[in-house]
Design a protein around this motif. Structure first.
Motif, PDB file in Angstrom:
ATOM      1  N   LYS A  92       7.682  -4.257  -0.590  1.00  0.00           N
ATOM      2  CA  LYS A  92       5.846  -2.783   0.867  1.00  0.00           C
ATOM      3  C   LYS A  92       6.380  -2.281   0.264  1.00  0.00           C
ATOM      4  CE  LYS A  92       6.501  -2.872   5.433  1.00  0.00           C
ATOM      5  NZ  LYS A  92       7.557  -3.597   6.495  1.00  0.00           N
ATOM      6  N   ALA A  93       6.924  -1.663  -0.709  1.00  0.00           N
ATOM      7  CA  ALA A  93       6.812   0.222  -0.185  1.00  0.00           C
ATOM      8  C   ALA A  93       5.125   0.339  -1.059  1.00  0.00           C
ATOM      9  CB  ALA A  93       8.243   1.016  -0.165  1.00  0.00           C
ATOM     10  N   TYR A  94       5.982  -0.656  -2.546  1.00  0.00           N
ATOM     11  CA  TYR A  94       4.849  -0.436  -4.172  1.00  0.00           C
ATOM     12  C   TYR A  94       3.801  -0.691  -3.106  1.00  0.00           C
ATOM     13  CZ  TYR A  94       2.761  -1.846  -8.052  1.00  0.00           C
ATOM     14  OH  TYR A  94       2.074  -1.857  -9.005  1.00  0.00           O
ATOM     15  N   ARG A  95       3.830  -1.564  -1.910  1.00  0.00           N
ATOM     16  CA  ARG A  95       2.459  -2.351  -1.858  1.00  0.00           C
ATOM     17  C   ARG A  95       1.530  -1.201  -0.746  1.00  0.00           C
ATOM     18  NH1 ARG A  95       4.966  -6.982  -0.952  1.00  0.00           N
ATOM     19  NH2 ARG A  95       4.973  -6.596   1.187  1.00  0.00           N
ATOM     20  N   LYS A  96       2.696  -0.048  -0.612  1.00  0.00           N
ATOM     21  CA  LYS A  96       2.391   0.261   0.674  1.00  0.00           C
ATOM     22  C   LYS A  96       1.549   1.513  -0.065  1.00  0.00           C
ATOM     23  CE  LYS A  96       3.258   3.718   4.661  1.00  0.00           C
ATOM     24  NZ  LYS A  96       4.339   4.264   5.230  1.00  0.00           N
ATOM     25  N   TYR A  97       1.872   1.966  -0.966  1.00  0.00           N
ATOM     26  CA  TYR A  97       1.563   3.387  -1.679  1.00  0.00           C
ATOM     27  C   TYR A  97       0.431   2.891  -2.653  1.00  0.00           C
ATOM     28  CZ  TYR A  97       4.521   5.818   1.871  1.00  0.00           C
ATOM     29  OH  TYR A  97       5.305   6.293   2.437  1.00  0.00           O
ATOM     30  N   LEU A  98       0.833   1.846  -3.904  1.00  0.00           N
ATOM     31  CA  LEU A  98       0.205   1.469  -5.173  1.00  0.00           C
ATOM     32  C   LEU A  98      -1.036   0.300  -5.144  1.00  0.00           C
ATOM     33  CD1 LEU A  98       3.244   1.910  -7.779  1.00  0.00           C
ATOM     34  CD2 LEU A  98       1.351   3.957  -6.420  1.00  0.00           C
ATOM     35  N   GLY A  99      -0.609  -0.416  -4.110  1.00  0.00           N
ATOM     36  CA  GLY A  99      -1.615  -1.469  -3.872  1.00  0.00           C
ATOM     37  C   GLY A  99      -0.999  -2.884  -3.835  1.00  0.00           C
ATOM     38  N   PRO A 100      -1.547  -3.936  -4.714  1.00  0.00           N
ATOM     39  CA  PRO A 100      -0.967  -5.574  -4.404  1.00  0.00           C
ATOM     40  C   PRO A 100      -0.051  -4.737  -5.453  1.00  0.00           C
ATOM     41  CG  PRO A 100      -3.522  -5.158  -5.020  1.00  0.00           C
ATOM     42  CD  PRO A 100      -3.222  -3.776  -4.847  1.00  0.00           C
ATOM     43  N   SER A 101       1.314  -5.889  -5.960  1.00  0.00           N
ATOM     44  CA  SER A 101       2.068  -6.466  -6.784  1.00  0.00           C
ATOM     45  C   SER A 101       1.704  -7.063  -8.037  1.00  0.00           C
ATOM     46  CB  SER A 101       3.614  -6.971  -6.047  1.00  0.00           C
ATOM     47  OG  SER A 101       3.474  -8.330  -5.296  1.00  0.00           O
ATOM     48  N   TYR A 102       0.074  -7.801  -7.396  1.00  0.00           N
ATOM     49  CA  TYR A 102       0.015  -8.819  -8.402  1.00  0.00           C
ATOM     50  C   TYR A 102      -1.599  -8.939  -7.863  1.00  0.00           C
ATOM     51  CZ  TYR A 102       0.702 -12.485  -5.649  1.00  0.00           C
ATOM     52  OH  TYR A 102       0.705 -13.713  -4.421  1.00  0.00           O
ATOM     53  N   TYR A 103      -2.703  -8.695  -9.042  1.00  0.00           N
ATOM     54  CA  TYR A 103      -4.226  -8.379  -9.186  1.00  0.00           C
ATOM     55  C   TYR A 103      -5.013  -8.720 -10.249  1.00  0.00           C
ATOM     56  CZ  TYR A 103      -3.728  -4.074 -10.538  1.00  0.00           C
ATOM     57  OH  TYR A 103      -3.041  -3.156 -11.233  1.00  0.00           O
ATOM     58  N   SER A 104      -5.873  -9.232 -10.194  1.00  0.00           N
ATOM     59  CA  SER A 104      -6.449  -9.469 -11.461  1.00  0.00           C
ATOM     60  C   SER A 104      -7.749  -8.377 -10.740  1.00  0.00           C
ATOM     61  CB  SER A 104      -7.270 -10.598 -11.783  1.00  0.00           C
ATOM     62  OG  SER A 104      -7.863 -10.653 -10.817  1.00  0.00           O
TER      63      SER A 104
END
Length: 175
Positions: A92-104
């Motif tokens: 959750k904290a990663y997504r809040k500050y850096l964005g989605p945890s998986y993407y293209s």
């Protein structure tokens, strides 16, 4: 950028600054060219988020010295929150500050896919981190759908933290 482990301990920030200076030097020698960054996880170190007051906001502040250079993030095991329980909440904290945890995304004619191949099963409450190197089914379903929209002749580059192949015997042959 792989396994940076910035945690405001020892001389990690100073050592990383040498690397950032090299990147800035490379950019200045190649001005006018598009240059991108790609992290491969463990930008921070979850164990020190509270004690050393160094987490994603502080990491982003360090990275500001590379402003104007797009940097695509990939989560690692130490970017998951040991104070949370389960796979969804630990990122959750990663997504809040850096964005989605998986993407293209596409850059030119190349399709890039970032995957979170750290499956957390933490009990929470700052207990021992519990995870395995696995891509959960929800993410695999997303990837299948994503790749349906990519021409089969398009190069695809996949980033993830843990190696996609593990050969514990150290032989050249896959088991």
């Amino acid at each position: 950028f792989g396994d940076i482990h910035l945690a405001n301990r020892n001389s990690d920030k100073k050592q990383f600054q040498y690397f950032l200076d090299d990147v800035k030097d490379y950019r200045s020698k190649n001005s006018g060219k598009l240059i991108y960054g790609l992290t491969l996880g463990d930008m921070t170190w979850d164990r020190y988020w509270i004690d050393n007051k160094f987490s994603f906001p502080e990491y982003k502040n360090v990275m500001k010295t590379l402003s104007g250079m797009p940097i695509y993030q990939t989560p690692g095991n130490h970017d998951h929150d040991i104070y949370q329980a389960g796979d969804f909440l630990t990122i959750k904290a990663y997504r809040k500050y850096l964005g989605p945890s998986y993407y293209s995304h596409n850059i030119g004619n190349i399709h890039f896919v970032a995957l979170d191949n750290i499956h957390c099963m933490n009990p929470g409450e700052n207990k021992q981190a519990v995870y395995d190197n696995n891509i959960v089914e929800e993410q695999l379903n997303w990837l299948r759908e994503d790749l349906k929209h990519v021409d089969k002749n398009t190069p695809v580059i996949v980033s993830m933290h843990a190696p996609a192949h593990h050969n514990p015997m150290g032989t050249d042959k896959a088991e």
